[in-house]
Design an enzyme around this catalytic site. Structure first.
Site, PDB file in Angstrom:
ATOM      1  N   THR A 190       0.927  -1.374  -0.033  1.00 47.69           N
ATOM      2  CA  THR A 190      -0.065   0.116  -0.116  1.00 47.69           C
ATOM      3  C   THR A 190       0.903   1.448   0.115  1.00 47.69           C
ATOM      4  O   THR A 190       0.419   2.224  -0.452  1.00 47.69           O
ATOM      5  CB  THR A 190      -0.910   0.004   1.297  1.00 47.69           C
ATOM      6  N   ASP A 191       1.976   1.340   0.682  1.00 47.39           N
ATOM      7  CA  ASP A 191       2.884   2.225   0.707  1.00 47.39           C
ATOM      8  C   ASP A 191       3.213   2.763  -0.794  1.00 47.39           C
ATOM      9  O   ASP A 191       3.154   3.896  -1.262  1.00 47.39           O
ATOM     10  CB  ASP A 191       4.050   2.132   1.340  1.00 47.39           C
TER      11      ASP A 191
END
Length: 633
Positions: A375-376
């Site tokens: 997700t980063d």
């Protein structure tokens, strides 16, 4: 290279930095800086090759020369530049140098030996170090925690199933259960008794404690290991092999990182896969691509990257160039966008175990890691791509929409975001005797959650339920001193530098109490030279929180927060002045200190591009704010 000594403007410094960044872009569109770690990578590379019978003298000497060059004056090796001596790192380096032929009584070896013995000896090293020793008969398998391959059969609702572990841990644990089942020993022509203290082992903890309970569970597993159910053991080994092979990436690796890569090769080798098997051939060829060779005054050196970060670096470079004022239709940005769009992952990975109905759409960190997008990376790439004027806007829009939907679907129940998995928060794996090194779960963190919240605000979803829940998570997890913990970067400067811009982008007022507290923390921790730094020891010792020698990347992180919040003009000017004065003549910055985090408290990273992309972003936003202020005047 010496720094500039004449007076320069932030605008000129920014232009030089952008020029340098342009020169680092690959023709295919990506950027990639070296990802430097410590000599355990090189020691374990030699040990792997020795165990498999493929170690060659030229490569051994190159690696040994590199390991020797990293030894410090006290005879030890550290896990990060400027850090304290590290026992397991020093032991692994010593063993690798013995393998390379360094005499046991050589001064540098004797000095390392004396320090090891004085600080607990082999008996106090981490489990992974002792596993490497056991492979060569230098430690007993009986004295290591047991992890049976039958673990692969545990359903996902059962405690300690493989999906209770973080992705990097499960990819390491599965092949290690195979290695553990074989308990192989391939002797080397030297011993390690010099590194033992001879002290008796520490008694087990009380049985009513978690530690004591798991120590006794481990004893039971050792009893089973002596007489396992043959049919079940064979099926478990076959299932583990299938699991490992199914997760090998196109570049030959596993997860794009060193630990599962080397342990998967060990496991397949022990399972009887020959060196010319396609999986083994791909695996070794891929590892060669992680080797960096350089010429030095003492001869050629070779070091192994623990990972490579082209997707992450490219996403950050795109943001930096856009913040620096590079036109959104610039050819460099369009090439980067085209490459990134081709890297979007549209197949399911292990994240789907927790989110089976979620469509794919994220990005991974590496060139090849389809099973583990995060997700980063995805949030940062969306923040950049949505601002690029791309030749095919429909293709770009569709990719962004997929990415946003996937990221929203990866939100954990508590409202935050972990990096690779949703709701990977169970503490049970951390209690195992096997897990004495590094993070083994992937719970939500402030830095990742902040990047996602900032992304959602940028795409117009700040008022939506996912963003609001993320904001609440961030507010609840602010530290008492006003900062935020940084999981993937060092440390509270990184966390605070990520959260403040995200909260303000999502609509939190700059005058609100959480923002004011964060601002005060940053101002209180500005160094006398105008910059910011935080030593990695802050992960273990609170006295180091917000304290450390100034670095370019950490100064930039603090500036990003201060610029977003406003009202700290003097501190901003001093920080910018430090960046301008510290810039090298070629437009980048020196940054020998590590500012990236792999496992808090255990494993750290020097991202060689951080020293460039984050200062560009900070200087670009500073210049934008200055021009806006001049326009209002």
């Amino acid at each position: 290279m010496s720094t500039q000594v004449h007076t320069r403007t932030p605008s000129a410094a920014l232009d030089d930095a952008v020029r340098h960044l342009r020169g680092l872009q690959d023709e295919a569109g990506w950027w990639k800086g070296e990802l430097a770690t410590n000599v355990t990578m090189d020691a374990e590379d030699l040990l792997l090759r020795e165990f498999l019978g493929i170690r060659q003298e030229p490569g051994t000497e190159e690696a040994a020369r590199w390991i020797r060059s990293q030894q410090r004056a006290d005879g030890t090796w550290a896990s990060f530049e400027g850090g304290p001596p590290e026992l397991s790192t020093t032991v692994e380096a010593w063993v690798a140098l013995r393998l390379a032929g360094d005499p046991v009584d050589a001064p540098h070896m004797a000095q390392a030996r004396d320090w090891v013995v004085a600080h607990g000896g082999l008996e106090s090293t981490r489990v992974f170090t002792r596993i490497w020793l056991a492979l060569f008969g230098l430690w007993s398998w009986d004295d290591l925690p047991d992890m049976p391959p039958e673990l692969i059969f545990l359903p996902k609702w059962f405690p300690l199933n493989i999906y209770d572990w973080a992705c990097w841990a499960r990819q390491t644990v599965v092949p290690l259960t195979v290695v553990n089942a074989f308990r192989p020993v391939r002797p080397v022509p030297f011993g390690v008794d010099e590194l033992r203290t001879g002290l008796p082992p520490v008694p087990d903890a009380a049985p009513w404690t978690w530690k004591g309970a798991f120590q006794r569970l481990d004893k039971g597993l050792h009893l089973y290991a002596r007489r396992p159910h043959r049919g079940l053991r064979r099926k478990a080994m076959d299932r583990a092999a299938e699991w490992i092979l199914a997760r090998q990436e196109d570049d030959g690796g596993w997860g794009g990182i060193q630990p599962p890569w080397v342990y998967s090769l060990l496991a397949l080798h022990l399972l009887g896969y020959p060196d010319d098997h396609p999986a083994m051939v791909k695996g070794f060829a891929g590892l060669e691509g992680f080797l960096i060779r350089e010429s030095t005054e003492d001869g050629a050196v070779r070091r192994l990257e623990a990972c490579q970060s082209p997707v992450w670096d490219t996403g950050l470079a795109v943001i930096a160039m856009l913040d620096a004022g590079v036109p959104p239709d610039d050819p460099a940005l369009r090439r980067a966008t085209d490459w990134l769009l081709g890297e979007q992952i549209t197949v399911r990975g292990d994240w789907a175990v927790q989110r089976p109905r979620l469509a794919p759409g994220g990005w991974a960190f590496e060139f090849a890691n389809d099973f583990y997008p995060d997700t980063d990376d995805t949030a940062e790439i969306v923040l950049g791509l949505r601002r690029v004027d791309f030749e095919d806007p429909e293709r770009l829009r569709a990719a962004v929409d997929r990415a946003v939907a996937w990221t929203v679907g990866m939100q954990s129940r508590d409202g935050g975001w972990g990096a690779f998995d949703a709701d990977n928060t169970g503490r049970m794996p951390t209690r195992l005797p096997f897990c004495d090194f590094g993070a083994v779960i992937d719970p939500p963190s402030a830095d990742v959650t902040a990047h996602v919240v900032e992304m959602l605000a940028a795409v117009g979803q700040a008022a939506g339920t996912p963003a609001r829940r993320g904001i609440l998570w961030l507010l609840k997890n602010q530290e008492r001193d006003g900062s935020w913990f940084g999981r993937w970067g060092a440390n509270h400067v990184y966390g605070t530098g990520a959260v403040v811009p995200a909260l303000i982008a999502a609509g939190v007022h700059p005058a609100s109490a959480p923002i004011r507290r964060a601002m005060r923390w940053l101002l209180d921790h500005q160094n006398a030279d105008g910059g910011w730094g935080e030593d990695l020891r802050s992960y273990r010792d609170p006295a180091w929180i917000g304290r450390g020698a100034t670095t370019a990347s950490q100064t930039a992180w603090a500036l990003l927060a201060l610029l977003a919040a406003g009202g700290a003009d003097e501190a901003v000017e001093r920080g910018v002045a430090w960046l301008v004065s510290a810039q090298r003549e070629d437009g980048t910055w020196d940054e020998p200190l590590f500012t990236g985090t792999g496992f808090p408290g255990d494993f750290y990273i020097n991202y060689h591009l951080y020293r460039l992309v984050f200062p560009i972003t900070a200087l670009g936003r500073y210049e934008s704010a200055r021009r806006s202020a001049e326009g209002r005047a």
